[in-house]
Scaffold this active site. Structure first.
Site, PDB file in Angstrom:
ATOM      1  N   HIS A   1       0.823  -1.214   0.000  1.00 38.10           N
ATOM      2  CA  HIS A   1       0.000   0.000   0.000  1.00 38.10           C
ATOM      3  C   HIS A   1       0.853   1.258   0.000  1.00 38.10           C
ATOM      4  CE1 HIS A   1       0.623   0.919   4.345  1.00 38.10           C
ATOM      5  NE2 HIS A   1       0.602  -0.386   4.515  1.00 38.10           N
TER       6      HIS A   1
ATOM      7  N   CYS B   1       3.209  -4.892   6.735  1.00 38.99           N
ATOM      8  CA  CYS B   1       2.859  -4.677   5.328  1.00 38.99           C
ATOM      9  C   CYS B   1       3.974  -3.938   4.599  1.00 38.99           C
ATOM     10  CB  CYS B   1       1.556  -3.892   5.227  1.00 38.99           C
ATOM     11  SG  CYS B   1       0.088  -4.864   5.648  1.00 38.99           S
TER      12      CYS B   1
END
Length: 563
Positions: A461, A480
């Site tokens: 992301h 992440c």
């Protein structure tokens, strides 16, 4: 008359010679057949009457306890490595192949090499002395040769070390092959060396590391160069003995040639330029300042580099068999994401990965959709451990940062006013709320998230904290992968989707309305950890072992226990 008698005598003599030769031939064939049959019986007996104990040969343990019995059962226990009752040319081919194990960072002696050579020499000596060949010793040789091929082949194919025994979060797909069938075919076609070579990774990156490993091992020992010690303000203009040591190590590494500086203790412009090149090659901030991270890299020895290459050759053997003609590769240790298509890197960008206590896992997945202007559904652990303390310090934190608070999960959940909760009365083990952050500039996921569903709940992301990309070591996330150019990645992924050019993507981002876009062609994603890696140009790069994984892998790799 005399000449007719001579002709008859010559004819009968020729008949006798032919008969003798045929007798020798059939006698020799019979002996060879008897030897092979005796060896076959020895093989069968050992396989059938082990009593649950490990099979041994010439006092060495046979490790392929599943593949080797299957191999011999499929051939009715007949010898695989004998020809006319004696070792075939495939034996020497296997010896040559095992001898190259060092080029893969493996140890040839772990594949019965010494014992195989001893037995082959013993058989050759008996043949020369015209002594009968011992079927028991030939059976030993059979087992050692087959076990060597199967175990070495398994290590080339999927690594010697089972990654999950030392890295529980390493769950990338494994490379597989039917090794008994491959061995049978290789013996039939006399392609033992070629068959083993085909099992190793064929990637340019793997071969580049192999080439450098061979170069480092073949190089003549270099005079030891003293380590560089730390110094305050160790940069352009500094003067001291540390500079002379730095100059010597950069010259030994090939980054610094001759310069006009007579005083070796002066940190001049040419030394600064050389240091910047060195820093860039290590993925460090190329600022020309010899700080702690640069010192660590500069002081690395060739022995350290050899160890790093060996560790990462093993990691390559853990990689999936087929990365995909087009795929995304994230190297955690390099803080880097690349899009690769037909072996060419089409897109590259900086990445931010997990902190030391929230390490990014290693695995493979398939990116199937992306979400523009996403909400962030805060994982419960982060809500409890990270967000609750911030709310307890600042009662306006959730409102100011556009968090929605829900009580309950699923269809029964309902939004509540953050001001209605006594946050100070809650704790990590008492937090019955769900947090969701609205799309917008401050959203933790940034403008776009890229989804490849996995058990780790990890995805790629954007981030609102783009200033972090200026740092050379970027392990700041909760697991992440945050990326520098999400618009560029989205543009690549949607290049074949009607109506989705760069301008359309940016317009959708500006709308701040969550929108899911499925990919017509899902793309494999491989999240890996390489502290040494080759590139398409054949160069090898080294990185700091940010998660401290190399030492444990090398210890396991050097263990005598086979896998």
């Amino acid at each position: 008359m005399k000449s007719g008698v001579q002709e008859h005598l010559a004819f009968f003599a020729a008949i006798l010679i032919i008969a003798w030769l045929l007798l020798c031939f059939f006698s020799s064939s019979s002996m060879a057949s008897d030897i092979s049959e005796n060896v076959r019986e020895r093989i069968r007996q050992r396989m059938e009457y082990t009593g649950g104990n490990a099979v041994t040969a010439a006092a060495e343990t046979i490790y392929s306890s599943v593949a080797l019995p299957r191999f011999y059962e499929q051939r009715g226990y007949s010898p695989a490595w004998l020809q006319s009752g004696a070792p075939s040319s495939n034996c020497q081919a296997l010896v040559r192949a095992i001898g190259t194990a060092g080029d893969h960072g493996l140890n040839p002696s772990e594949y019965h090499l010494d014992k195989i050579v001893d037995l082959l020499n013993e058989v050759a000596a008996n043949q020369k002395a015209k002594k009968a060949l011992n079927p028991g010793r030939l059976a030993d040789l059979e087992f050692l040769l087959s076990d060597s091929f199967l175990i070495y082949g398994a290590h080339l194919l999927g690594g010697k070390v089972n990654p999950e025994t030392i890295e529980p979060d390493w769950t990338a797909g494994k490379r597989e092959a039917d090794l008994p069938a491959l061995l049978a075919e290789a013996l039939k076609t006399n392609d033992v060396e070629k068959a083993l070579k085909s099992l190793a990774p064929q990637d340019v990156a793997y071969r580049s590391m192999q080439d450098l490993l061979k170069q480092l091992r073949a190089a003549a020992p270099q005079p030891s160069v003293r380590l560089v010690q730390t110094a305050p303000s160790f940069k352009l203009g500094y003067r001291g003995p540390q500079t002379a040591a730095l100059r010597a190590r950069l010259a030994a590494a090939g980054f610094l040639g001759q310069d006009s500086e007579q005083d070796k203790e002066v940190f001049n412009e040419s030394l600064e330029a050389a240091l910047k090149k060195f820093q860039a090659s290590w993925g460090l901030e190329a600022d020309g300042v010899c700080g702690p991270a640069t010192l660590h890299a500069v002081n690395r020895s060739e022995k350290d580099n050899i160890a790093a290459i060996r560790a990462n050759l093993e990691r390559w053997r853990w990689m999936p068999q087929n990365l995909g003609d087009r795929h995304i590769l994230v190297n955690i240790a390099d803080f880097h994401l690349a899009v690769v298509e037909n072996g060419e890197e089409l897109l590259a960008m900086k990445a931010i990965v997990g902190k030391l206590y929230r390490k990014t896992p290693v695995f493979s997945g398939r990116l199937t959709y992306l979400v523009i202007s996403p909400y962030w559904d805060v994982p419960p652990s982060i809500a409890r451990k990270d967000k609750l303390p911030l709310m307890q310090k600042d009662p306006n934190y959730f409102t100011a940062n556009h968090f929605l608070v829900y009580q309950g999960w699923g269809a029964d959940s309902r939004e509540i006013d953050p001001a209605s909760v006594d946050w100070k009365a809650l704790g990590p083990n008492n937090f019955p709320y769900r947090l969701r952050q609205k799309p917008g500039p401050g959203n933790a996921l940034g403008r776009i998230k890229f989804m490849f569903p996995n058990k780790h709940n990890v995805y790629i992301h954007d981030t609102p904290s783009h200033d972090l990309f200026a740092k050379s070591q970027r392990n700041f996330s909760s697991g992440c992968i945050r990326i520098q150019d999400p618009i560029g990645l989205a543009e690549y992924l949607l290049k074949d989707a009607p109506g989705w050019n760069r301008e359309a993507i940016e317009d959708a981002v500006d709308n701040k309305i969550e929108k899911t876009v499925s990919l017509s062609r899902p793309i494999p994603v491989h999240i890996m950890y390489f502290t040494a890696f080759g590139d398409t140009r054949g160069a090898v790069h080294f990185r700091n072992d940010i998660y401290g994984r190399d030492a444990r892998l090398l210890e396991a790799l050097d263990s005598l226990a086979r896998n």
